[in-house]
Design a protein around this motif. Sequence first.
Motif, PDB file in Angstrom:
ATOM      1  N   PHE A   9     -22.402  -7.620 -22.363  1.00 17.68           N
ATOM      2  CA  PHE A   9     -23.111  -6.421 -21.923  1.00 17.68           C
ATOM      3  C   PHE A   9     -22.137  -5.366 -21.418  1.00 17.68           C
ATOM      4  O   PHE A   9     -20.969  -5.631 -21.191  1.00 17.68           O
ATOM      5  CB  PHE A   9     -24.177  -6.742 -20.873  1.00 17.68           C
ATOM      6  N   SER A  10     -22.657  -4.145 -21.259  1.00 20.69           N
ATOM      7  CA  SER A  10     -21.856  -3.007 -20.817  1.00 20.69           C
ATOM      8  C   SER A  10     -22.586  -2.272 -19.712  1.00 20.69           C
ATOM      9  O   SER A  10     -23.790  -2.433 -19.529  1.00 20.69           O
ATOM     10  CB  SER A  10     -21.610  -2.056 -21.985  1.00 20.69           C
ATOM     11  N   ALA A  11     -21.848  -1.428 -18.990  1.00 20.02           N
ATOM     12  CA  ALA A  11     -22.428  -0.655 -17.897  1.00 20.02           C
ATOM     13  C   ALA A  11     -21.777   0.718 -17.861  1.00 20.02           C
ATOM     14  O   ALA A  11     -20.633   0.893 -18.278  1.00 20.02           O
ATOM     15  CB  ALA A  11     -22.205  -1.372 -16.569  1.00 20.02           C
ATOM     16  N   SER A  12     -22.537   1.683 -17.351  1.00 22.66           N
ATOM     17  CA  SER A  12     -22.026   3.035 -17.217  1.00 22.66           C
ATOM     18  C   SER A  12     -22.670   3.696 -16.006  1.00 22.66           C
ATOM     19  O   SER A  12     -23.843   3.471 -15.717  1.00 22.66           O
ATOM     20  CB  SER A  12     -22.345   3.829 -18.482  1.00 22.66           C
ATOM     21  N   ILE A  13     -21.890   4.522 -15.302  1.00 27.37           N
ATOM     22  CA  ILE A  13     -22.394   5.313 -14.175  1.00 27.37           C
ATOM     23  C   ILE A  13     -22.385   6.766 -14.618  1.00 27.37           C
ATOM     24  O   ILE A  13     -21.401   7.246 -15.184  1.00 27.37           O
ATOM     25  CB  ILE A  13     -21.495   5.176 -12.934  1.00 27.37           C
ATOM     26  N   SER A  14     -23.477   7.492 -14.331  1.00 28.21           N
ATOM     27  CA  SER A  14     -23.499   8.921 -14.639  1.00 28.21           C
ATOM     28  C   SER A  14     -22.419   9.623 -13.815  1.00 28.21           C
ATOM     29  O   SER A  14     -22.002   9.125 -12.767  1.00 28.21           O
ATOM     30  CB  SER A  14     -24.874   9.514 -14.349  1.00 28.21           C
ATOM     31  N   GLU A  15     -21.970  10.777 -14.272  1.00 30.38           N
ATOM     32  CA  GLU A  15     -20.860  11.473 -13.611  1.00 30.38           C
ATOM     33  C   GLU A  15     -21.135  11.786 -12.149  1.00 30.38           C
ATOM     34  O   GLU A  15     -20.240  11.716 -11.324  1.00 30.38           O
ATOM     35  CB  GLU A  15     -20.506  12.738 -14.381  1.00 30.38           C
ATOM     36  N   GLU A  16     -22.378  12.113 -11.810  1.00 31.96           N
ATOM     37  CA  GLU A  16     -22.701  12.415 -10.414  1.00 31.96           C
ATOM     38  C   GLU A  16     -22.975  11.153  -9.604  1.00 31.96           C
ATOM     39  O   GLU A  16     -23.173  11.215  -8.404  1.00 31.96           O
ATOM     40  CB  GLU A  16     -23.886  13.386 -10.312  1.00 31.96           C
ATOM     41  N   GLY A  17     -22.993   9.979 -10.270  1.00 36.06           N
ATOM     42  CA  GLY A  17     -23.186   8.706  -9.579  1.00 36.06           C
ATOM     43  C   GLY A  17     -24.625   8.382  -9.270  1.00 36.06           C
ATOM     44  O   GLY A  17     -24.916   7.383  -8.625  1.00 36.06           O
ATOM     45  N   SER A  18     -25.538   9.216  -9.735  1.00 38.74           N
ATOM     46  CA  SER A  18     -26.938   9.006  -9.379  1.00 38.74           C
ATOM     47  C   SER A  18     -27.625   7.950 -10.231  1.00 38.74           C
ATOM     48  O   SER A  18     -28.705   7.487  -9.868  1.00 38.74           O
ATOM     49  CB  SER A  18     -27.706  10.328  -9.488  1.00 38.74           C
ATOM     50  N   SER A  19     -27.028   7.562 -11.345  1.00 35.80           N
ATOM     51  CA  SER A  19     -27.678   6.601 -12.237  1.00 35.80           C
ATOM     52  C   SER A  19     -26.693   5.569 -12.765  1.00 35.80           C
ATOM     53  O   SER A  19     -25.581   5.902 -13.149  1.00 35.80           O
ATOM     54  CB  SER A  19     -28.306   7.319 -13.430  1.00 35.80           C
ATOM     55  N   LEU A  20     -27.144   4.315 -12.769  1.00 30.34           N
ATOM     56  CA  LEU A  20     -26.401   3.206 -13.371  1.00 30.34           C
ATOM     57  C   LEU A  20     -27.187   2.758 -14.592  1.00 30.34           C
ATOM     58  O   LEU A  20     -28.400   2.575 -14.526  1.00 30.34           O
ATOM     59  CB  LEU A  20     -26.263   2.047 -12.381  1.00 30.34           C
ATOM     60  N   PHE A  21     -26.500   2.600 -15.716  1.00 35.44           N
ATOM     61  CA  PHE A  21     -27.127   2.159 -16.948  1.00 35.44           C
ATOM     62  C   PHE A  21     -26.505   0.836 -17.393  1.00 35.44           C
ATOM     63  O   PHE A  21     -25.291   0.654 -17.300  1.00 35.44           O
ATOM     64  CB  PHE A  21     -26.927   3.200 -18.065  1.00 35.44           C
ATOM     65  N   LEU A  22     -27.342  -0.085 -17.885  1.00 35.74           N
ATOM     66  CA  LEU A  22     -26.894  -1.375 -18.414  1.00 35.74           C
ATOM     67  C   LEU A  22     -27.487  -1.575 -19.800  1.00 35.74           C
ATOM     68  O   LEU A  22     -28.607  -1.158 -20.066  1.00 35.74           O
ATOM     69  CB  LEU A  22     -27.348  -2.527 -17.518  1.00 35.74           C
ATOM     70  N   TRP A  23     -26.749  -2.273 -20.670  1.00 38.18           N
ATOM     71  CA  TRP A  23     -27.246  -2.677 -21.978  1.00 38.18           C
ATOM     72  C   TRP A  23     -26.365  -3.791 -22.502  1.00 38.18           C
ATOM     73  O   TRP A  23     -25.288  -4.036 -21.982  1.00 38.18           O
ATOM     74  CB  TRP A  23     -27.304  -1.502 -22.948  1.00 38.18           C
ATOM     75  N   GLY A  24     -26.841  -4.500 -23.531  1.00 39.82           N
ATOM     76  CA  GLY A  24     -26.064  -5.623 -24.034  1.00 39.82           C
ATOM     77  C   GLY A  24     -26.507  -6.108 -25.399  1.00 39.82           C
ATOM     78  O   GLY A  24     -27.196  -5.409 -26.129  1.00 39.82           O
ATOM     79  N   THR A  25     -26.145  -7.345 -25.686  1.00 38.16           N
ATOM     80  CA  THR A  25     -26.419  -7.938 -26.999  1.00 38.16           C
ATOM     81  C   THR A  25     -27.836  -8.463 -27.118  1.00 38.16           C
ATOM     82  O   THR A  25     -28.287  -8.778 -28.205  1.00 38.16           O
ATOM     83  CB  THR A  25     -25.464  -9.120 -27.254  1.00 38.16           C
ATOM     84  N   GLY A  26     -28.538  -8.597 -26.001  1.00 41.49           N
ATOM     85  CA  GLY A  26     -29.887  -9.147 -26.005  1.00 41.49           C
ATOM     86  C   GLY A  26     -29.920 -10.658 -25.888  1.00 41.49           C
ATOM     87  O   GLY A  26     -30.979 -11.258 -25.764  1.00 41.49           O
ATOM     88  N   THR A  27     -28.764 -11.303 -25.874  1.00 42.41           N
ATOM     89  CA  THR A  27     -28.673 -12.756 -25.806  1.00 42.41           C
ATOM     90  C   THR A  27     -29.302 -13.316 -24.542  1.00 42.41           C
ATOM     91  O   THR A  27     -29.955 -14.352 -24.569  1.00 42.41           O
ATOM     92  CB  THR A  27     -27.193 -13.196 -25.878  1.00 42.41           C
ATOM     93  N   PHE A  28     -29.112 -12.642 -23.419  1.00 43.72           N
ATOM     94  CA  PHE A  28     -29.612 -13.132 -22.137  1.00 43.72           C
ATOM     95  C   PHE A  28     -30.785 -12.297 -21.629  1.00 43.72           C
ATOM     96  O   PHE A  28     -31.049 -12.255 -20.439  1.00 43.72           O
ATOM     97  CB  PHE A  28     -28.485 -13.149 -21.112  1.00 43.72           C
ATOM     98  N   GLY A  29     -31.466 -11.609 -22.520  1.00 45.11           N
ATOM     99  CA  GLY A  29     -32.624 -10.816 -22.138  1.00 45.11           C
ATOM    100  C   GLY A  29     -32.308  -9.389 -21.733  1.00 45.11           C
ATOM    101  O   GLY A  29     -33.202  -8.646 -21.356  1.00 45.11           O
ATOM    102  N   GLU A  30     -31.056  -8.989 -21.809  1.00 43.63           N
ATOM    103  CA  GLU A  30     -30.716  -7.626 -21.434  1.00 43.63           C
ATOM    104  C   GLU A  30     -31.159  -6.645 -22.537  1.00 43.63           C
ATOM    105  O   GLU A  30     -31.417  -7.035 -23.662  1.00 43.63           O
ATOM    106  CB  GLU A  30     -29.212  -7.481 -21.126  1.00 43.63           C
ATOM    107  N   PHE A  31     -31.242  -5.402 -22.192  1.00 47.01           N
ATOM    108  CA  PHE A  31     -31.695  -4.370 -23.118  1.00 47.01           C
ATOM    109  C   PHE A  31     -30.632  -4.087 -24.175  1.00 47.01           C
ATOM    110  O   PHE A  31     -29.444  -4.079 -23.881  1.00 47.01           O
ATOM    111  CB  PHE A  31     -32.012  -3.089 -22.353  1.00 47.01           C
ATOM    112  N   LEU A  32     -31.061  -3.818 -25.394  1.00 47.73           N
ATOM    113  CA  LEU A  32     -30.142  -3.504 -26.487  1.00 47.73           C
ATOM    114  C   LEU A  32     -29.659  -2.060 -26.420  1.00 47.73           C
ATOM    115  O   LEU A  32     -28.612  -1.731 -26.962  1.00 47.73           O
ATOM    116  CB  LEU A  32     -30.810  -3.761 -27.837  1.00 47.73           C
ATOM    117  N   THR A  33     -30.404  -1.191 -25.758  1.00 47.58           N
ATOM    118  CA  THR A  33     -30.016   0.208 -25.586  1.00 47.58           C
ATOM    119  C   THR A  33     -29.878   0.477 -24.086  1.00 47.58           C
ATOM    120  O   THR A  33     -30.455  -0.243 -23.274  1.00 47.58           O
ATOM    121  CB  THR A  33     -31.069   1.153 -26.199  1.00 47.58           C
ATOM    122  N   PRO A  34     -29.130   1.501 -23.699  1.00 46.39           N
ATOM    123  CA  PRO A  34     -28.939   1.775 -22.270  1.00 46.39           C
ATOM    124  C   PRO A  34     -30.260   1.889 -21.510  1.00 46.39           C
ATOM    125  O   PRO A  34     -31.195   2.563 -21.941  1.00 46.39           O
ATOM    126  CB  PRO A  34     -28.175   3.098 -22.264  1.00 46.39           C
TER     127      PRO A  34
END
Length: 72
Positions: A9-34
């Motif tokens: 899986f991967s993660a990203s923080i918006s430039e202002e820090g107000s939002s954290l986004f996660l996404w992944g392969t879907g293997t462990f139930g994570e979202f395929l898109t951010p």
Amino acid sequence: MRFIGANTFSASISEEGSSLFLWGTGTFGEFLTPHRVKKIKGETTQISIGENFGVALNGSGYLYSWGENQTG
């Protein structure tokens, strides 16, 4: 956006820090898109992810963690 990634899986923080986004392969139930994480209060200042886990630190010093939970 600041971006980090691991094998499942991967993660990203918006430039202002107000939002954290996660996404992944879907293997462990994570979202395929951010997907925006809504449970973290305030600005996300740092994130770190490993093979099957992640942690995020907010501006108030609270640490949030998530992961596979194989060993507690």
